[in-house]
Design a protein around this motif. Structure first.
Motif, PDB file in Angstrom:
ATOM      1  N   THR A   1       5.356 -19.055  -6.219  1.00 28.18           N
ATOM      2  CA  THR A   1       5.292 -17.687  -6.721  1.00 28.18           C
ATOM      3  C   THR A   1       6.400 -17.500  -7.748  1.00 28.18           C
ATOM      4  O   THR A   1       7.291 -18.304  -7.877  1.00 28.18           O
ATOM      5  CB  THR A   1       5.485 -16.656  -5.595  1.00 28.18           C
ATOM      6  N   VAL A   2       6.305 -16.392  -8.466  1.00 31.82           N
ATOM      7  CA  VAL A   2       7.314 -16.134  -9.490  1.00 31.82           C
ATOM      8  C   VAL A   2       8.359 -15.174  -8.969  1.00 31.82           C
ATOM      9  O   VAL A   2       9.112 -14.576  -9.721  1.00 31.82           O
ATOM     10  CB  VAL A   2       6.657 -15.557 -10.757  1.00 31.82           C
TER      11      VAL A   2
ATOM     12  N   ASN B   1       7.314  -7.858 -11.351  1.00 34.41           N
ATOM     13  CA  ASN B   1       6.478  -8.911 -11.904  1.00 34.41           C
ATOM     14  C   ASN B   1       6.564  -8.956 -13.429  1.00 34.41           C
ATOM     15  O   ASN B   1       6.609 -10.033 -14.033  1.00 34.41           O
ATOM     16  CB  ASN B   1       5.024  -8.722 -11.461  1.00 34.41           C
ATOM     17  N   ALA B   2       6.599  -7.782 -14.053  1.00 33.22           N
ATOM     18  CA  ALA B   2       6.719  -7.738 -15.511  1.00 33.22           C
ATOM     19  C   ALA B   2       8.048  -8.343 -15.955  1.00 33.22           C
ATOM     20  O   ALA B   2       8.123  -9.093 -16.935  1.00 33.22           O
ATOM     21  CB  ALA B   2       6.599  -6.294 -15.999  1.00 33.22           C
TER      22      ALA B   2
ATOM     23  N   ALA C   1       0.809  -1.213   0.000  1.00 28.79           N
ATOM     24  CA  ALA C   1       0.000   0.000   0.000  1.00 28.79           C
ATOM     25  C   ALA C   1       0.845   1.267   0.000  1.00 28.79           C
ATOM     26  O   ALA C   1       0.424   2.303  -0.517  1.00 28.79           O
ATOM     27  CB  ALA C   1      -0.938   0.009   1.209  1.00 28.79           C
ATOM     28  N   THR C   2       2.043   1.196   0.580  1.00 32.47           N
ATOM     29  CA  THR C   2       2.922   2.361   0.572  1.00 32.47           C
ATOM     30  C   THR C   2       3.757   2.436  -0.700  1.00 32.47           C
ATOM     31  O   THR C   2       4.536   3.370  -0.884  1.00 32.47           O
ATOM     32  CB  THR C   2       3.869   2.347   1.793  1.00 32.47           C
ATOM     33  N   GLY C   3       3.614   1.441  -1.579  1.00 27.74           N
ATOM     34  CA  GLY C   3       4.280   1.488  -2.877  1.00 27.74           C
ATOM     35  C   GLY C   3       5.709   1.003  -2.894  1.00 27.74           C
ATOM     36  O   GLY C   3       6.446   1.306  -3.836  1.00 27.74           O
ATOM     37  N   PHE C   4       6.118   0.216  -1.888  1.00 26.04           N
ATOM     38  CA  PHE C   4       7.500  -0.269  -1.849  1.00 26.04           C
ATOM     39  C   PHE C   4       7.606  -1.782  -2.041  1.00 26.04           C
ATOM     40  O   PHE C   4       8.677  -2.355  -1.891  1.00 26.04           O
ATOM     41  CB  PHE C   4       8.169   0.153  -0.546  1.00 26.04           C
ATOM     42  N   ALA C   5       6.486  -2.420  -2.357  1.00 28.41           N
ATOM     43  CA  ALA C   5       6.487  -3.836  -2.711  1.00 28.41           C
ATOM     44  C   ALA C   5       5.280  -4.062  -3.607  1.00 28.41           C
ATOM     45  O   ALA C   5       4.469  -3.151  -3.843  1.00 28.41           O
ATOM     46  CB  ALA C   5       6.433  -4.719  -1.465  1.00 28.41           C
ATOM     47  N   PHE C   6       5.146  -5.283  -4.098  1.00 28.48           N
ATOM     48  CA  PHE C   6       4.130  -5.596  -5.085  1.00 28.48           C
ATOM     49  C   PHE C   6       3.442  -6.903  -4.729  1.00 28.48           C
ATOM     50  O   PHE C   6       3.967  -7.697  -3.958  1.00 28.48           O
ATOM     51  CB  PHE C   6       4.764  -5.699  -6.477  1.00 28.48           C
ATOM     52  N   ALA C   7       2.266  -7.124  -5.309  1.00 24.85           N
ATOM     53  CA  ALA C   7       1.570  -8.389  -5.104  1.00 24.85           C
ATOM     54  C   ALA C   7       2.244  -9.448  -5.961  1.00 24.85           C
ATOM     55  O   ALA C   7       2.352  -9.296  -7.177  1.00 24.85           O
ATOM     56  CB  ALA C   7       0.102  -8.244  -5.502  1.00 24.85           C
ATOM     57  N   ALA C   8       2.738 -10.513  -5.351  1.00 23.86           N
ATOM     58  CA  ALA C   8       3.393 -11.579  -6.090  1.00 23.86           C
ATOM     59  C   ALA C   8       2.385 -12.260  -7.018  1.00 23.86           C
ATOM     60  O   ALA C   8       1.205 -12.385  -6.691  1.00 23.86           O
ATOM     61  CB  ALA C   8       3.997 -12.602  -5.124  1.00 23.86           C
ATOM     62  N   LEU C   9       2.886 -12.688  -8.171  1.00 21.99           N
ATOM     63  CA  LEU C   9       2.028 -13.356  -9.146  1.00 21.99           C
ATOM     64  C   LEU C   9       2.464 -14.801  -9.345  1.00 21.99           C
ATOM     65  O   LEU C   9       3.635 -15.139  -9.185  1.00 21.99           O
ATOM     66  CB  LEU C   9       2.095 -12.632 -10.496  1.00 21.99           C
TER      67      LEU C   9
END
Length: 214
Positions: free
Chosen positions: A209-210, A175-176, A132-140
């Motif tokens: 996870t990737v 992730n990309a 939420a603070t923009g320093f990590a991402f949802a793993a795919l």
């Protein structure tokens, strides 16, 4: 303390914990040791075991973004710095969600409980806080679907608000990068003969996870 107050305001609307997670026995929760060695923005090690936040993907090391001063900064280091800061401020306790014995890796959820102020008693999920603070991402997963759907919702909110690393146009979305690498490494598939019987695909490991390996 100021970071904790700001964080609570951002995370509160996004915090989602399952009923089973809420009913986890108190004895199963454990603190992150003060001497833990942080590996990436979503993992640390202790006593030869790697702990990784379930469903969270940090920025990758050796990928960079241009900050507001026009300087190149390592994105993985930025994620790592935020994880360390939140661990210090929130002092969460963790619970294991899955394990990979072959790599001695345990995937965990970590939650902090506020003990003072207007939000006393409320809980903050560390994974949600980082995303939420923009320093990590949802793993795919390899198929591009989120490992933990609530984290993907938190990521969309952060992206729209240009929070944290999302503020920089050249953000190297991990992730990309990972999905592109997986696609490039995948062997080409030959068309199946028309006479062959279509087989249902084997379900993938729900805990796979990737993400970057520490």
């Amino acid at each position: 303390m100021r970071r904790t107050r700001i964080l609570a305001g951002i995370v509160a609307p996004l915090l989602t914990l399952s009923a089973a997670f809420a009913e986890t026995p108190a004895s199963r929760w454990f603190p992150v040791p003060a001497n833990a060695f942080y590996l990436t923005g979503d993992s640390w090690s202790d006593a030869g075991v790697t702990y990784r936040l379930y469903g969270v993907q940090s920025c990758l090391r050796d990928t960079s973004f241009t900050n507001a001063h026009g300087l190149q900064r390592d994105c993985g280091e930025a994620s790592l710095a935020m994880l360390v800061a939140l661990m210090r401020d929130l002092r969460p306790r963790c619970y294991d969600a899955a394990e990979q014995p072959e790599t001695r890796t345990i995937f965990v959820f970590c939650v902090a409980t506020r003990v003072a102020g207007a939000g006393a008693g409320s809980r903050i999920d560390l994974g949600t806080a980082l995303i939420a603070t923009g320093f990590a991402f949802a793993a795919l997963k390899p198929d591009g679907q989120p490992v933990h759907a609530p984290y993907f919702v938190a990521q969309l909110v952060a992206q729209r608000a240009k929070a944290g690393l999302w503020a920089f146009p050249d953000l190297p979305d991990p992730n990309a990068i990972i999905l592109r690498a997986l696609h490039e490494q995948a062997p080409p598939q030959s068309p199946a003969p028309l006479s062959s019987t279509t087989q249902s695909p084997t379900p993938s490991n729900p805990h796979t996870t990737v993400g970057e390996k520490p």
